[in-house]
Write an enzyme that holds these catalytic residues in place. Sequence first.
Site, PDB file in Angstrom:
ATOM      1  N   LEU A   1      -7.537  52.918  -1.208  1.00  0.00           N
ATOM      2  CA  LEU A   1      -8.857  52.355  -1.472  1.00  0.00           C
ATOM      3  C   LEU A   1      -9.327  52.886  -2.821  1.00  0.00           C
ATOM      4  O   LEU A   1      -9.672  54.064  -2.942  1.00  0.00           O
ATOM      5  CB  LEU A   1      -9.826  52.773  -0.338  1.00  0.00           C
ATOM      6  CG  LEU A   1     -11.081  51.936  -0.111  1.00  0.00           C
ATOM      7  CD1 LEU A   1     -12.139  52.180  -1.167  1.00  0.00           C
ATOM      8  CD2 LEU A   1     -10.797  50.430  -0.014  1.00  0.00           C
ATOM      9  N   ASP A   2      -9.250  52.042  -3.824  1.00  0.00           N
ATOM     10  CA  ASP A   2      -9.684  52.436  -5.162  1.00  0.00           C
ATOM     11  C   ASP A   2     -11.129  52.019  -5.369  1.00  0.00           C
ATOM     12  O   ASP A   2     -11.505  50.892  -5.049  1.00  0.00           O
ATOM     13  CB  ASP A   2      -8.799  51.762  -6.223  1.00  0.00           C
ATOM     14  CG  ASP A   2      -9.301  52.055  -7.613  1.00  0.00           C
ATOM     15  OD1 ASP A   2      -9.237  53.224  -8.025  1.00  0.00           O
ATOM     16  OD2 ASP A   2      -9.788  51.120  -8.285  1.00  0.00           O
TER      17      ASP A   2
ATOM     18  N   ASP B   1      -2.749  53.943  -3.755  1.00  0.00           N
ATOM     19  CA  ASP B   1      -4.149  54.350  -3.690  1.00  0.00           C
ATOM     20  C   ASP B   1      -4.747  53.350  -2.705  1.00  0.00           C
ATOM     21  O   ASP B   1      -5.028  52.202  -3.067  1.00  0.00           O
ATOM     22  CB  ASP B   1      -4.781  54.216  -5.086  1.00  0.00           C
ATOM     23  CG  ASP B   1      -6.269  54.494  -5.068  1.00  0.00           C
ATOM     24  OD1 ASP B   1      -6.838  54.684  -3.978  1.00  0.00           O
ATOM     25  OD2 ASP B   1      -6.878  54.509  -6.158  1.00  0.00           O
TER      26      ASP B   1
ATOM     27  N   ASP C   1     -11.194  65.264  -3.978  1.00  0.00           N
ATOM     28  CA  ASP C   1     -12.234  64.225  -3.868  1.00  0.00           C
ATOM     29  C   ASP C   1     -12.694  64.131  -2.409  1.00  0.00           C
ATOM     30  O   ASP C   1     -11.895  64.290  -1.492  1.00  0.00           O
ATOM     31  CB  ASP C   1     -11.678  62.843  -4.250  1.00  0.00           C
ATOM     32  CG  ASP C   1     -11.213  62.752  -5.697  1.00  0.00           C
ATOM     33  OD1 ASP C   1     -11.600  63.618  -6.495  1.00  0.00           O
ATOM     34  OD2 ASP C   1     -10.470  61.802  -6.013  1.00  0.00           O
TER      35      ASP C   1
ATOM     36  N   GLU D   1      -2.686  58.580  -2.060  1.00  0.00           N
ATOM     37  CA  GLU D   1      -3.752  59.431  -2.589  1.00  0.00           C
ATOM     38  C   GLU D   1      -4.376  60.257  -1.470  1.00  0.00           C
ATOM     39  O   GLU D   1      -4.825  61.381  -1.699  1.00  0.00           O
ATOM     40  CB  GLU D   1      -4.853  58.556  -3.246  1.00  0.00           C
ATOM     41  CG  GLU D   1      -5.984  59.389  -3.834  1.00  0.00           C
ATOM     42  CD  GLU D   1      -7.232  58.608  -4.204  1.00  0.00           C
ATOM     43  OE1 GLU D   1      -7.248  57.377  -4.070  1.00  0.00           O
ATOM     44  OE2 GLU D   1      -8.194  59.255  -4.629  1.00  0.00           O
ATOM     45  N   GLU D   2      -4.412  59.691  -0.290  1.00  0.00           N
ATOM     46  CA  GLU D   2      -5.128  60.346   0.809  1.00  0.00           C
ATOM     47  C   GLU D   2      -4.301  61.362   1.578  1.00  0.00           C
ATOM     48  O   GLU D   2      -4.785  61.940   2.547  1.00  0.00           O
ATOM     49  CB  GLU D   2      -5.702  59.292   1.761  1.00  0.00           C
ATOM     50  CG  GLU D   2      -6.614  58.268   1.086  1.00  0.00           C
ATOM     51  CD  GLU D   2      -7.718  58.901   0.226  1.00  0.00           C
ATOM     52  OE1 GLU D   2      -8.147  60.035   0.524  1.00  0.00           O
ATOM     53  OE2 GLU D   2      -8.134  58.267  -0.766  1.00  0.00           O
TER      54      GLU D   2
HETATM   55  P1  AHG Z   1     -10.690  56.530  -6.250  1.00  0.00           P
HETATM   56  O1  AHG Z   1     -11.875  55.856  -5.648  1.00  0.00           O
HETATM   57  O2  AHG Z   1      -9.390  55.989  -5.720  1.00  0.00           O
HETATM   58  O3  AHG Z   1     -10.750  58.027  -6.243  1.00  0.00           O
HETATM   59  O4  AHG Z   1     -10.602  56.103  -7.785  1.00  0.00           O
HETATM   60  C1  AHG Z   1     -11.768  56.091  -8.541  1.00  0.00           C
HETATM   61  C2  AHG Z   1     -11.368  56.025  -9.979  1.00  0.00           C
HETATM   62  C3  AHG Z   1     -11.273  54.655 -10.562  1.00  0.00           C
HETATM   63  O5  AHG Z   1     -11.323  53.601  -9.681  1.00  0.00           O
HETATM   64  C4  AHG Z   1     -12.404  54.572 -11.537  1.00  0.00           C
HETATM   65  O6  AHG Z   1     -11.953  53.947 -12.701  1.00  0.00           O
HETATM   66  C5  AHG Z   1     -12.814  55.993 -11.786  1.00  0.00           C
HETATM   67  O7  AHG Z   1     -12.296  56.748 -10.741  1.00  0.00           O
HETATM   68  C6  AHG Z   1     -14.290  56.153 -11.828  1.00  0.00           C
HETATM   69  O8  AHG Z   1     -14.574  57.411 -12.287  1.00  0.00           O
HETATM   70  P2  AHG Z   1     -16.080  57.914 -12.507  1.00  0.00           P
HETATM   71  O9  AHG Z   1     -16.564  58.278 -11.165  1.00  0.00           O
HETATM   72  O10 AHG Z   1     -15.933  59.084 -13.448  1.00  0.00           O
HETATM   73  O11 AHG Z   1     -16.861  56.767 -13.117  1.00  0.00           O
HETATM   74 MN    MN Z   2      -8.401  55.091  -7.380  1.00  0.00          MN
HETATM   75 MN    MN Z   3      -8.667  55.888  -3.721  1.00  0.00          MN
END
Ligand code: AHG
Ligand code: MN
Ligand code: MN
Length: 322
Positions: A110-111, A108, A61, A89-90
């Site tokens: 920053l979610d 995590d 990511d 996560e990072e």
């Molecule tokens: P993060 O920002 O920590 O990578 O997590 C994002 C996750 C979660 O928060 C969310 O439910 C989902 O990814 C969203 O996914 P889409 O982009 O497919 O909507």
């Molecule tokens: Mn997340």
């Molecule tokens: Mn995150």
Amino acid sequence: MSIKLSTGFADNISNKETRNAVIKTVQVLAEAAKKIAYLCAHGPLLEGLGANTGANNADGDDQKALDIQSDEIIIALLKNAPVAYYASEEEEGINTLDPSAPICVASDPLDGSSNIDTNVSIGTIFSILPTMPGAAENSFFRPGKEQLVGGFFVYGPQTSLIITTGNGVELYVLEPKSKQFVLAIGDLQLATAKAEYAINAANARHWQPPIQNFINDCLAGVDGPLAENYNMRWVGSLVADASRILSRGGLFLYPADARTGYEKGRLRQLYEANPVSFVIEQAGGSATDGKTRIMELPLSDLHQRVGFVFGSKKQVEIVSHY
Ligand code: AHG
Ligand code: MN
Ligand code: MN
């Protein structure tokens, strides 16, 4: 002190050293969350919070500036806590802090990174586990049911903390005046009433047939086999969807799908699905990968992904029948 913990917080943890370490660590995490909330509150006044740094995390990511800053805030503060190891996560690998300490933290930081620049709720998720003898991995490669604490902060209209030590769920709110997290709900129960689901429907063509069938039946409303009109909500921040489901019920699904890299789902077991499942179960709901209880699943990779279905017991059960 950044948080005024309830009397009796973590009393169900019988080992005194572990209990004290948990209390200290939750206080430190609350301190970190206050700092992250403070950054979030600036939005575009702080240039580039949601900008790509050009780097990628262990999962490939994009890393945003706030992802990295949140991770740095947490690790800097955890150095003052009785924590043996920190996984994030990072970060690809495990950080060793004080190996003699009784507990470990996975996070995590920053979610909901894609929502940073949109003024939509984001958060920090964390899981606290007991330190196991031997290699650092031993402490993290455990099923979710071995967690001591699961919780998450939400940076939204309110900054809140939803947390469990396995003895019910508490909800704290960062009180603007005292700048301290104070207990708002002592025994948070997942509301059951709402027929409402959360799924990223843009992926519908990649879903497995059972998920496609279930969502089609939701869409059919009272005229379909579920005989109920469903509403739909998708925030795109797990913490915000989980927070809504706790307060008014419903169902969350991020199933495995046919896209490359999503064969085992999107969300990460160690620091997303496990702590959220712990909270959901303790609030009276359930959490599965579609079939099996998340808390029972073994783990062999820090950044392992998992299909994730959670919410009110009845709704999760309906999905598993499909
Ligand atoms: P993060 O920002 O920590 O990578 O997590 C994002 C996750 C979660 O928060 C969310 O439910 C989902 O990814 C969203 O996914 P889409 O982009 O497919 O909507
Ligand atoms: Mn997340
Ligand atoms: Mn995150």
